[in-house]
Design an enzyme around this catalytic site. Structure first.
Site, PDB file in Angstrom:
ATOM      1  N   GLU A  29     -51.207 -35.554 -10.756  1.00 41.14           N
ATOM      2  CA  GLU A  29     -49.992 -36.277 -11.125  1.00 41.14           C
ATOM      3  C   GLU A  29     -50.342 -37.738 -11.448  1.00 41.14           C
ATOM      4  OE1 GLU A  29     -46.940 -35.819  -8.268  1.00 41.14           O
ATOM      5  OE2 GLU A  29     -45.465 -36.905  -9.483  1.00 41.14           O
ATOM      6  N   ARG A  50     -59.342 -27.236   3.131  1.00 34.97           N
ATOM      7  CA  ARG A  50     -58.720 -26.219   3.994  1.00 34.97           C
ATOM      8  C   ARG A  50     -59.034 -24.814   3.517  1.00 34.97           C
ATOM      9  NH1 ARG A  50     -55.314 -30.450   3.549  1.00 34.97           N
ATOM     10  NH2 ARG A  50     -54.210 -29.491   1.818  1.00 34.97           N
TER      11      ARG A  50
HETATM   12  P1  AMP Z   1     -52.138 -27.905  -6.955  1.00 35.07           P
HETATM   13  O1  AMP Z   1     -53.386 -28.226  -7.714  1.00 35.07           O
HETATM   14  O2  AMP Z   1     -50.967 -28.745  -7.361  1.00 35.07           O
HETATM   15  O3  AMP Z   1     -51.821 -26.426  -6.992  1.00 35.07           O
HETATM   16  O4  AMP Z   1     -52.416 -28.310  -5.461  1.00 35.07           O
HETATM   17  C1  AMP Z   1     -53.142 -27.448  -4.659  1.00 35.07           C
HETATM   18  C2  AMP Z   1     -54.066 -28.158  -3.710  1.00 35.07           C
HETATM   19  O5  AMP Z   1     -53.457 -29.289  -3.097  1.00 35.07           O
HETATM   20  C3  AMP Z   1     -54.442 -27.217  -2.608  1.00 35.07           C
HETATM   21  O6  AMP Z   1     -55.822 -27.385  -2.358  1.00 35.07           O
HETATM   22  C4  AMP Z   1     -53.569 -27.622  -1.450  1.00 35.07           C
HETATM   23  O7  AMP Z   1     -54.331 -27.650  -0.267  1.00 35.07           O
HETATM   24  C5  AMP Z   1     -53.047 -29.003  -1.768  1.00 35.07           C
HETATM   25  N1  AMP Z   1     -51.566 -29.131  -1.750  1.00 35.07           N
HETATM   26  C6  AMP Z   1     -50.764 -29.413  -2.823  1.00 35.07           C
HETATM   27  N2  AMP Z   1     -49.488 -29.506  -2.462  1.00 35.07           N
HETATM   28  C7  AMP Z   1     -49.453 -29.276  -1.136  1.00 35.07           C
HETATM   29  C8  AMP Z   1     -48.399 -29.234  -0.152  1.00 35.07           C
HETATM   30  N3  AMP Z   1     -47.114 -29.449  -0.479  1.00 35.07           N
HETATM   31  N4  AMP Z   1     -48.730 -28.950   1.114  1.00 35.07           N
HETATM   32  C9  AMP Z   1     -50.021 -28.731   1.461  1.00 35.07           C
HETATM   33  N5  AMP Z   1     -51.053 -28.770   0.604  1.00 35.07           N
HETATM   34  C10 AMP Z   1     -50.774 -29.040  -0.677  1.00 35.07           C
END
Ligand code: AMP
Length: 188
Positions: A113, A76
């Site tokens: 995770e 995205r």
């Molecule tokens: P993180 O590495 O945990 O910061 O996760 C970020 C990536 O996962 C991004 O590329 C987001 O598109 C996706 N992502 C993680 N959590 C969500 C959420 N609650 N809603 C939408 N996209 C998420």
């Protein structure tokens, strides 16, 4: 459409931009797995006027001459990155999941995770000293962003900014990325 935090929307580009994003995000419970509240920004992407306002706001925040290239994180992030790059008249570099790039690439693995993920960027993606603005849709724990920023630097880019449309503030991604600055249009 679910409007999240429409009354007290906050973000680094001010309440108006925050409200705009908040009004175009759908909360999807238990996707892609139980316990996750997925923030679906497709309604924002699908609304031409709102999307243009958001993209122009990102360019204005960093300054039209503030970056030389935009980096988008699969998938995205590509939508936002290409639009921001076009608006600023610069190029776009995709950071892809493992195995998608056709030529020699730098890669970085990071913990999820459950399990591990790998991101890649072409070895020749950056001209030395080029200032890269990195963008994604959502900042959650910051693991993806941290890995991407490391990857860009390893490939010879200089990270000049990191922008997301929506930040899940309670997950601490911003603190994890410190002292690198985070620009979030909406923080929830
Ligand atoms: P993180 O590495 O945990 O910061 O996760 C970020 C990536 O996962 C991004 O590329 C987001 O598109 C996706 N992502 C993680 N959590 C969500 C959420 N609650 N809603 C939408 N996209 C998420």
């Amino acid at each position: 459409m679910t409007e999240t935090h429409s009354t007290a929307a906050r973000g680094d580009s001010g309440p108006e931009a925050a409200r705009l994003v908040a009004s175009r995000v759908l909360d999807v419970p238990d996707f892609p797995q139980p316990g996750v509240l997925f923030k679906d920004l497709m309604p924002l992407f699908a609304d031409g006027k709102a999307f243009r306002e958001v993209v122009d706001g990102i360019v204005a925040y960093h300054g039209r001459d503030g970056f030389d290239v935009v980096v988008g994180i699969e998938a995205r992030g590509f939508v936002v990155a290409a639009a921001v790059a076009y608006a600023a008249g610069v190029g776009v570099v995709p950071v892809r999941k493992a195995g998608k790039l056709p030529r020699v690439a730098h890669s970085v693995s990071y913990a999820l995770e459950y399990g591990e993920a790998t991101l890649e960027v072409h070895e020749d993606a950056f001209t030395a000293g080029h200032r890269a603005l990195v963008v994604d849709d959502v900042l959650a724990t910051g693991g993806t962003a941290e890995a991407t920023l490391d990857l860009v630097e390893r490939a010879g880019g200089t990270v000049t900014g990191f922008t997301v449309l929506l930040e899940l503030g309670f997950l601490g991604g911003r603190e994890r990325l410190a002292p690198r600055p985070v620009h979030a249009l909406l923080t929830v």
